[in-house]
Design a protein around this motif. Structure first.
Motif, PDB file in Angstrom:
ATOM      1  N   LYS A 343      37.666 -28.708 -15.048  1.00  0.00           N
ATOM      2  CA  LYS A 343      37.487 -27.949 -16.299  1.00  0.00           C
ATOM      3  C   LYS A 343      36.112 -28.270 -16.907  1.00  0.00           C
ATOM      4  CE  LYS A 343      42.257 -27.168 -17.648  1.00  0.00           C
ATOM      5  NZ  LYS A 343      43.117 -28.198 -17.027  1.00  0.00           N
ATOM      6  N   ALA A 344      35.140 -28.475 -16.050  1.00  0.00           N
ATOM      7  CA  ALA A 344      33.809 -28.885 -16.512  1.00  0.00           C
ATOM      8  C   ALA A 344      33.095 -27.725 -17.185  1.00  0.00           C
ATOM      9  CB  ALA A 344      32.986 -29.377 -15.323  1.00  0.00           C
ATOM     10  N   HIS A 345      32.323 -28.068 -18.210  1.00  0.00           N
ATOM     11  CA  HIS A 345      31.539 -27.064 -18.925  1.00  0.00           C
ATOM     12  C   HIS A 345      30.131 -27.013 -18.348  1.00  0.00           C
ATOM     13  CE1 HIS A 345      30.365 -24.773 -22.625  1.00  0.00           C
ATOM     14  NE2 HIS A 345      29.177 -25.209 -22.240  1.00  0.00           N
ATOM     15  N   HIS A 346      29.673 -25.831 -18.000  1.00  0.00           N
ATOM     16  CA  HIS A 346      28.268 -25.613 -17.639  1.00  0.00           C
ATOM     17  C   HIS A 346      27.742 -24.497 -18.529  1.00  0.00           C
ATOM     18  CE1 HIS A 346      27.655 -27.893 -13.810  1.00  0.00           C
ATOM     19  NE2 HIS A 346      28.977 -27.889 -13.855  1.00  0.00           N
ATOM     20  N   GLU A 347      26.608 -24.731 -19.161  1.00  0.00           N
ATOM     21  CA  GLU A 347      26.007 -23.649 -19.939  1.00  0.00           C
ATOM     22  C   GLU A 347      25.601 -22.518 -19.003  1.00  0.00           C
ATOM     23  OE1 GLU A 347      25.823 -23.194 -23.098  1.00  0.00           O
ATOM     24  OE2 GLU A 347      26.362 -25.196 -23.817  1.00  0.00           O
ATOM     25  N   ILE A 348      25.783 -21.295 -19.465  1.00  0.00           N
ATOM     26  CA  ILE A 348      25.377 -20.129 -18.682  1.00  0.00           C
ATOM     27  C   ILE A 348      24.407 -19.322 -19.535  1.00  0.00           C
ATOM     28  CG2 ILE A 348      26.188 -18.041 -17.490  1.00  0.00           C
ATOM     29  CD1 ILE A 348      28.884 -19.441 -17.119  1.00  0.00           C
ATOM     30  N   VAL A 349      23.247 -19.047 -19.002  1.00  0.00           N
ATOM     31  CA  VAL A 349      22.241 -18.320 -19.790  1.00  0.00           C
ATOM     32  C   VAL A 349      21.699 -17.150 -18.986  1.00  0.00           C
ATOM     33  CG1 VAL A 349      21.541 -20.366 -21.123  1.00  0.00           C
ATOM     34  CG2 VAL A 349      20.343 -19.821 -19.007  1.00  0.00           C
ATOM     35  N   PRO A 350      21.275 -16.099 -19.680  1.00  0.00           N
ATOM     36  CA  PRO A 350      20.692 -14.966 -18.947  1.00  0.00           C
ATOM     37  C   PRO A 350      19.300 -15.339 -18.432  1.00  0.00           C
ATOM     38  CG  PRO A 350      20.572 -14.576 -21.310  1.00  0.00           C
ATOM     39  CD  PRO A 350      21.298 -15.880 -21.133  1.00  0.00           C
ATOM     40  N   VAL A 351      18.949 -14.829 -17.270  1.00  0.00           N
ATOM     41  CA  VAL A 351      17.612 -15.112 -16.733  1.00  0.00           C
ATOM     42  C   VAL A 351      16.569 -14.341 -17.549  1.00  0.00           C
ATOM     43  CG1 VAL A 351      16.127 -14.745 -14.715  1.00  0.00           C
ATOM     44  CG2 VAL A 351      18.391 -15.780 -14.451  1.00  0.00           C
ATOM     45  N   ARG A 352      16.926 -13.129 -17.953  1.00  0.00           N
ATOM     46  CA  ARG A 352      16.014 -12.341 -18.794  1.00  0.00           C
ATOM     47  C   ARG A 352      16.566 -12.387 -20.221  1.00  0.00           C
ATOM     48  NH1 ARG A 352      11.937  -8.927 -17.133  1.00  0.00           N
ATOM     49  NH2 ARG A 352      12.533  -9.234 -14.962  1.00  0.00           N
ATOM     50  N   ALA A 353      15.795 -12.949 -21.134  1.00  0.00           N
ATOM     51  CA  ALA A 353      16.310 -13.135 -22.490  1.00  0.00           C
ATOM     52  C   ALA A 353      15.951 -11.955 -23.372  1.00  0.00           C
ATOM     53  CB  ALA A 353      15.732 -14.413 -23.080  1.00  0.00           C
ATOM     54  N   HIS A 354      16.948 -11.401 -24.057  1.00  0.00           N
ATOM     55  CA  HIS A 354      16.711 -10.347 -25.041  1.00  0.00           C
ATOM     56  C   HIS A 354      17.152 -10.914 -26.382  1.00  0.00           C
ATOM     57  CE1 HIS A 354      16.375  -7.556 -21.697  1.00  0.00           C
ATOM     58  NE2 HIS A 354      17.479  -8.088 -21.224  1.00  0.00           N
ATOM     59  N   ALA A 355      16.183 -11.254 -27.231  1.00  0.00           N
ATOM     60  CA  ALA A 355      16.526 -11.897 -28.497  1.00  0.00           C
ATOM     61  C   ALA A 355      17.438 -11.026 -29.345  1.00  0.00           C
ATOM     62  CB  ALA A 355      15.256 -12.236 -29.258  1.00  0.00           C
ATOM     63  N   PRO A 367      34.471 -13.859  -7.324  1.00  0.00           N
ATOM     64  CA  PRO A 367      35.271 -12.888  -6.561  1.00  0.00           C
ATOM     65  C   PRO A 367      36.473 -13.485  -5.822  1.00  0.00           C
ATOM     66  CG  PRO A 367      32.920 -12.832  -5.933  1.00  0.00           C
ATOM     67  CD  PRO A 367      33.154 -14.085  -6.702  1.00  0.00           C
ATOM     68  N   ILE A 368      36.675 -14.797  -5.899  1.00  0.00           N
ATOM     69  CA  ILE A 368      37.738 -15.437  -5.095  1.00  0.00           C
ATOM     70  C   ILE A 368      39.125 -15.141  -5.659  1.00  0.00           C
ATOM     71  CG2 ILE A 368      38.710 -17.746  -4.676  1.00  0.00           C
ATOM     72  CD1 ILE A 368      36.027 -18.588  -3.640  1.00  0.00           C
ATOM     73  N   CYS A 369      40.071 -15.060  -4.726  1.00  0.00           N
ATOM     74  CA  CYS A 369      41.429 -14.636  -5.095  1.00  0.00           C
ATOM     75  C   CYS A 369      42.242 -15.773  -5.693  1.00  0.00           C
ATOM     76  CB  CYS A 369      42.115 -14.060  -3.868  1.00  0.00           C
ATOM     77  SG  CYS A 369      41.112 -12.760  -3.166  1.00  0.00           S
ATOM     78  N   GLU A 370      41.751 -16.362  -6.750  1.00  0.00           N
ATOM     79  CA  GLU A 370      42.494 -17.383  -7.481  1.00  0.00           C
ATOM     80  C   GLU A 370      42.139 -17.255  -8.954  1.00  0.00           C
ATOM     81  OE1 GLU A 370      42.996 -21.290  -6.284  1.00  0.00           O
ATOM     82  OE2 GLU A 370      42.573 -20.919  -4.158  1.00  0.00           O
ATOM     83  N   THR A 371      43.122 -17.409  -9.802  1.00  0.00           N
ATOM     84  CA  THR A 371      42.852 -17.352 -11.238  1.00  0.00           C
ATOM     85  C   THR A 371      41.952 -18.523 -11.653  1.00  0.00           C
ATOM     86  OG1 THR A 371      44.935 -16.240 -11.535  1.00  0.00           O
ATOM     87  CG2 THR A 371      43.999 -17.217 -13.504  1.00  0.00           C
ATOM     88  N   GLY A 372      42.023 -19.601 -10.882  1.00  0.00           N
ATOM     89  CA  GLY A 372      41.183 -20.772 -11.170  1.00  0.00           C
ATOM     90  C   GLY A 372      39.713 -20.576 -10.830  1.00  0.00           C
ATOM     91  N   ASP A 373      39.365 -19.423 -10.324  1.00  0.00           N
ATOM     92  CA  ASP A 373      37.966 -19.162  -9.946  1.00  0.00           C
ATOM     93  C   ASP A 373      37.193 -18.653 -11.157  1.00  0.00           C
ATOM     94  OD1 ASP A 373      35.622 -18.615  -8.596  1.00  0.00           O
ATOM     95  OD2 ASP A 373      36.315 -16.663  -7.878  1.00  0.00           O
ATOM     96  N   PHE A 374      36.721 -19.588 -11.967  1.00  0.00           N
ATOM     97  CA  PHE A 374      35.957 -19.188 -13.159  1.00  0.00           C
ATOM     98  C   PHE A 374      34.826 -20.169 -13.403  1.00  0.00           C
ATOM     99  CE2 PHE A 374      39.285 -22.071 -14.488  1.00  0.00           C
ATOM    100  CZ  PHE A 374      38.606 -22.968 -15.276  1.00  0.00           C
ATOM    101  N   PHE A 375      33.806 -19.713 -14.106  1.00  0.00           N
ATOM    102  CA  PHE A 375      32.708 -20.595 -14.529  1.00  0.00           C
ATOM    103  C   PHE A 375      32.750 -20.841 -16.034  1.00  0.00           C
ATOM    104  CE2 PHE A 375      30.932 -18.725 -10.605  1.00  0.00           C
ATOM    105  CZ  PHE A 375      30.806 -19.907  -9.885  1.00  0.00           C
ATOM    106  N   ALA A 376      33.363 -19.918 -16.767  1.00  0.00           N
ATOM    107  CA  ALA A 376      33.484 -20.092 -18.216  1.00  0.00           C
ATOM    108  C   ALA A 376      34.636 -19.222 -18.691  1.00  0.00           C
ATOM    109  CB  ALA A 376      32.201 -19.666 -18.912  1.00  0.00           C
ATOM    110  N   ARG A 377      35.326 -19.705 -19.703  1.00  0.00           N
ATOM    111  CA  ARG A 377      36.423 -18.919 -20.273  1.00  0.00           C
ATOM    112  C   ARG A 377      36.196 -18.763 -21.763  1.00  0.00           C
ATOM    113  NH1 ARG A 377      41.741 -21.081 -16.979  1.00  0.00           N
ATOM    114  NH2 ARG A 377      41.784 -19.275 -15.617  1.00  0.00           N
ATOM    115  N   ASP A 378      36.436 -17.543 -22.231  1.00  0.00           N
ATOM    116  CA  ASP A 378      36.276 -17.237 -23.664  1.00  0.00           C
ATOM    117  C   ASP A 378      34.959 -17.800 -24.200  1.00  0.00           C
ATOM    118  OD1 ASP A 378      38.716 -15.883 -23.866  1.00  0.00           O
ATOM    119  OD2 ASP A 378      39.791 -17.792 -24.017  1.00  0.00           O
ATOM    120  N   ARG A 379      33.893 -17.527 -23.473  1.00  0.00           N
ATOM    121  CA  ARG A 379      32.565 -18.034 -23.833  1.00  0.00           C
ATOM    122  C   ARG A 379      31.783 -16.919 -24.519  1.00  0.00           C
ATOM    123  NH1 ARG A 379      29.192 -21.734 -20.834  1.00  0.00           N
ATOM    124  NH2 ARG A 379      31.115 -22.747 -20.195  1.00  0.00           N
ATOM    125  N   GLU A 380      31.146 -17.267 -25.635  1.00  0.00           N
ATOM    126  CA  GLU A 380      30.281 -16.282 -26.289  1.00  0.00           C
ATOM    127  C   GLU A 380      28.925 -16.269 -25.593  1.00  0.00           C
ATOM    128  OE1 GLU A 380      29.850 -14.871 -30.740  1.00  0.00           O
ATOM    129  OE2 GLU A 380      28.697 -16.703 -30.385  1.00  0.00           O
TER     130      GLU A 380
END
Ligand code: LLP
Length: 445
Positions: A343-355, A367-380
């Motif tokens: 359940k590790a947190h990694h920041e995710i940022v856009p490569v092209r920034a639009h302020a 794309p993996i067939c598991e619900t556990g296949d995520f990088f972030a949940r309910d992330r703004e």
């Protein structure tokens, strides 16, 4: 710096937003770079998902870590398991680094990069086989960190058979709790690691009787991703007591191997001053050892390479299920398993920034067939369109090394950036690479 930059931090100094070309940095053309190289260009050239590392950041972090321990004789033995790419190991050997290995495979990587580095290798792990021990004895490594009575026996037998002397330390389990994920905490009695510290003296006595073993030190490692330095100093207090007791018993204790485990801040803006953090860690370790005249061995992994790497991925699809919004990206848990596994947190940022872009709350999933296949949940995150590139930050440690071929997905390529130069340090796997060992001709034992 514009708003675009400050609002969506990368991870300075490795990953910063810069203008493309000669134009001034505007709201829509701030692109995340690794050193001088735009990540968008790397994605176009090498495809995604793609691991990108900054060589200068790895070097700077290693130097800062090393300098923090300058008050005492020491050797930094980078923990190969964190990122074992040969080019990264080569970069570290050029800096004079030693290595902590936990398998014959990791040892072979170090030897292929520089055979002379063997003299700075420590071998840890609860399940070394006699074949691996033989390899390490032949290579002439610095120290075996022994984790059980049975292993001590096997090490002694192997060394005698090969007519070698094995320098050894017992890895003691100090029973010190550390605030980290339970899967990567190792310093409590209920964990499989080490020898209970109160049993260590008896086992050292046994080791000293063996002609092919040379008692040389004490080793310890209480876990990984530990942010507070208090458990490290509590551990060193116990280790220092043991060193004193062992010397009274007549043993030579030249080395204390303090293991690794210094954490990095994954959330928010990252680390502003790693050198200060390393100095704080060094003070916590060195304080209890004062006056003991031991050579300190350190096994950092994550703190050296973690913030120096990112995983680049492209948004394949946007989709909405009921109230949930998803960004389906082309990287998956097989490429970076930390969010799924810990359940590790990694920041995710856009490569092209639009302020000016709006934000939305999304799950970033693979794309993996598991619900556990995520990088972030309910992330703004800033609104991302299909085709946009995202950077998953702080992926330099325990990223690619833990990647698998689940769902028959070839593992990503890896790129090492150094200033404005770019090097492909591992090509993207092909389906032929994956299926080769299953082909009839390669199935012979
Ligand atoms: N020394 C020993 C004996 C270790 O077991 C480890 C890590 C290290 C050194 C390096 O620790 P570091 O400085 O990197 O914290 N896959 C997990 C981390 C596993 C750590 C295992 N041992 C993760 O992704 O968080």
């Amino acid at each position: 710096m514009t708003a675009a930059v400050t609002e969506r931090p990368g991870r300075a100094p490795a990953f910063c937003y810069r203008a493309l070309g000669k134009r001034a940095l505007g709201e829509s053309d701030a692109v995340l770079h690794c050193d001088q190289v735009p990540l968008s260009r790397l994605a176009e050239r090498f495809g995604t998902p793609l691991y990108v590392y900054s060589a200068s950041t790895i070097r700077e972090r290693l130097r800062a870590f090393d300098q923090a321990f300058d008050p005492a004789p020491h050797t930094v033995c980078y923990s190969v398991k964190a990122n074992s790419n040969l080019s990264i190991l080569r970069l570290l050997t050029r800096e004079g680094c030693g290595f902590d290995v936990v398998s014959g495979g990791e040892l072979e990587r170090v030897l292929r990069v520089d055979r002379r580095a063997a003299g700075k290798v420590v071998f840890s792990g609860v399940g070394k086989t006699s074949v691996e021990i033989g390899m390490a004895l032949q290579a002439g490594i610095l120290l075996f960190n022994v984790e059980s009575q049975s292993e001590l026996q096997v090490l002694g037998e192997c060394a005698a058979r090969l007519k070698k002397t094995a320098r050894m330390a017992l890895r003691v389990n100090p029973d010190v709790p550390a605030d980290t994920h339970p899967y990567i905490s190792t310093g409590l009695h209920q964990h499989k690691f080490g020898i209970p510290i109160e049993q260590a003296r008896a086992l050292y006595r046994q080791a000293a009787k063996h002609k092919s073993l040379k008692v040389s030190g004490v080793s310890v490692h209480i876990g990984s991703q530990i942010a507070d330095v208090t458990p490290f100093s509590a551990t060193m207090e116990r280790v220092a007591d043991l060193v004193r007791a062992l010397r009274i018993d007549g043993h030579t204790v030249d080395y204390v191997d303090a293991g690794g485990g210094l954490g990095i801040p994954y959330e928010g803006d990252g680390q502003s001053d790693f050198a200060a953090c390393a100095r704080k860690y060094a003070r916590a370790l060195l304080g209890p050892l004062r006056g003991l005249r031991v050579h300190l061995l350190l096994e950092p992994g994550r703190s050296i390479v973690g913030p120096a790497g990112t995983l680049l991925t492209r948004v394949l699809y946007r989709k909405t299920n009921g109230h949930k919004r998803f960004l389906v990206v082309d990287a998956a848990m097989n490429d970076l398993i930390r969010p799924s596994l810990y359940k590790a947190h990694h920041e995710i940022v856009p490569v092209r920034a639009h302020a000016a872009s709006a934000k939305e709350t999304v799950d970033v999933v693979g794309p993996i067939c598991e619900t556990g296949d995520f990088f972030a949940r309910d992330r703004e995150l800033p609104l991302a369109e299909e085709g946009d590139l995202l950077a998953i930050l702080d992926a330099g440690a325990y990223g690619m090394v833990l990647a698998s071929n689940y769902n028959t997905r070839p593992r990503p390529a890896e790129i090492l950036v150094d200033g404005d130069s770019t090097k492909l340090i591992r090509r993207r796997e092909t389906l032929t690479d994956l299926m080769g060992p299953e082909a009839p001709r390669s199935r012979r034992a």
